[in-house]
Design a protein around this motif. Sequence first.
Motif, PDB file in Angstrom:
ATOM      1  N   THR A 280      -9.492   3.997  -6.355  1.00 23.54           N
ATOM      2  CA  THR A 280      -8.813   2.937  -5.596  1.00 23.54           C
ATOM      3  C   THR A 280      -7.415   3.386  -5.179  1.00 23.54           C
ATOM      4  O   THR A 280      -6.972   3.114  -4.062  1.00 23.54           O
ATOM      5  N   ALA A 281      -6.724   4.092  -6.082  1.00 23.60           N
ATOM      6  CA  ALA A 281      -5.384   4.602  -5.769  1.00 23.60           C
ATOM      7  C   ALA A 281      -5.442   5.630  -4.642  1.00 23.60           C
ATOM      8  O   ALA A 281      -4.588   5.643  -3.749  1.00 23.60           O
TER       9      ALA A 281
ATOM     10  N   GLU B 149      -7.420   4.798   5.266  1.00 27.59           N
ATOM     11  CA  GLU B 149      -7.688   3.503   5.895  1.00 27.59           C
ATOM     12  C   GLU B 149      -9.097   3.094   5.524  1.00 27.59           C
ATOM     13  O   GLU B 149     -10.050   3.351   6.253  1.00 27.59           O
TER      14      GLU B 149
ATOM     15  N   ALA C  13      -6.204   3.989  -1.249  1.00 25.13           N
ATOM     16  CA  ALA C  13      -5.056   3.246  -0.709  1.00 25.13           C
ATOM     17  C   ALA C  13      -4.267   4.105   0.274  1.00 25.13           C
ATOM     18  O   ALA C  13      -3.586   3.581   1.165  1.00 25.13           O
ATOM     19  N   LYS C  14      -4.348   5.436   0.138  1.00 23.84           N
ATOM     20  CA  LYS C  14      -3.660   6.341   1.066  1.00 23.84           C
ATOM     21  C   LYS C  14      -4.429   6.486   2.374  1.00 23.84           C
ATOM     22  O   LYS C  14      -3.894   6.971   3.362  1.00 23.84           O
TER      23      LYS C  14
END
Length: 430
Positions: A175-176, A182, A179-180
Amino acid sequence: MSAPTIAASEQRAMDLLRFATAGSVDDGKSTLIGRLLYDTKSLFTDQLAAVEAVSAARGDEYTNLALLTDGLRAEREQGITIDVAYRYFATPRRKFIIADTPGHIQYTRNMVTGASTADLALILVDARKGLVEQSRRHAFLCSLLRVPHLVLCVNKMDLVDWSQEVFDQIADEFTAFAAKLEAPDLSVIPISALKGDNIASRSEKMPWYEGPSLLHHLEHVHIASDRNLVDVRFPVQFVIRPQSTTVTDYRGYAGQVASGVLKPGDEVMVLPSGLTSRIAAIDTADGPVAEAFPPMSVTVRLEDEIDISRGDLICRPNNAPAVAQNIEAMICWLDESKPLRVGGKYALKHTTRSVRAVVRDLHYRLDVNSLHRDEEAGELKLNEIGRLKLRTTAPLLADEYRRNRTTGGFILIDETTNRTVAAGMIVEAN
């Protein structure tokens, strides 16, 4: 003889979900696809019997569902037959097309091919190994290709004692990273493809997981709003003028609706001429329809006689794509024999329009693992991705890829070999 099937008339009326599967070697992709086919009763009796016989002969303690797709993969990875294997199945709620793409780094181009038309991408991770380099690469490629929905399947949960801690750690890490990128819609599901846990139904062995099973998610993920129904784009593929003595005044423009909704009476504009008219009727193989939307293939008739030919585009007067010869694009290079270099000349195929193009500049090569941009790169080799500037001999009727995957995508063709050498996504057109 096959398992019970859904009536053909019902299948035609159902929604269709295209999804691509990706994962590293031995993450269980073959087993997962086999399990989906098995649990949805999409296998012929003789197919299942053959797999059971081979499993028994090999001494497996279970029916090895991976054998259903491994034969295709063995051929594909030797470059013998096919690049991407497509599988089809249906449930009472939805029809599915699976694009089974290879996981190796040397098959990035195959991943691009399979994911370019996907509504959803399913990325497999081995719970014992966690996220690996290829997991990140696949997630990045799905983001680059604007796949609207992403599902991370943490597989082989049976081999980590159904541990919530292991699952949460992988889910948080992915998930991290996402997040970077799209990634508009991300779901994470713990599964065991081998045992069938959380595939077709919720698993009792993971009571801590409160989400849906994989198949339930695939059946219910909302894809209707993913399609662009605002910008009318209808690339003309063929002009229909029947050579019949009984039909003398029929002139229709056939093609597939790329985006937007077309209705009789709508005012439209034809590019590149800029002439306007109204839609007189919309015809299909089954007769006239009151409206057309993606991905319907239809024939549009206009009230006025306008000179329209293949490669032209029908849109709204106040909502037109760019008419551009300078194209900024992200490119995935597909050719193993020659690299892309500045000054290279290619045929460019965009919707139904074909032009010639020259590479004016290569801005950078992108490392899909670290997302690092190499601005000193002088070429793109097989499977490499970069951003470049193209100049075309005739204008393209183009949108940004992020707005419209159909009018924003193109391919480059080597005119000497007639091979497709690149897949491109338009970033800017002017």
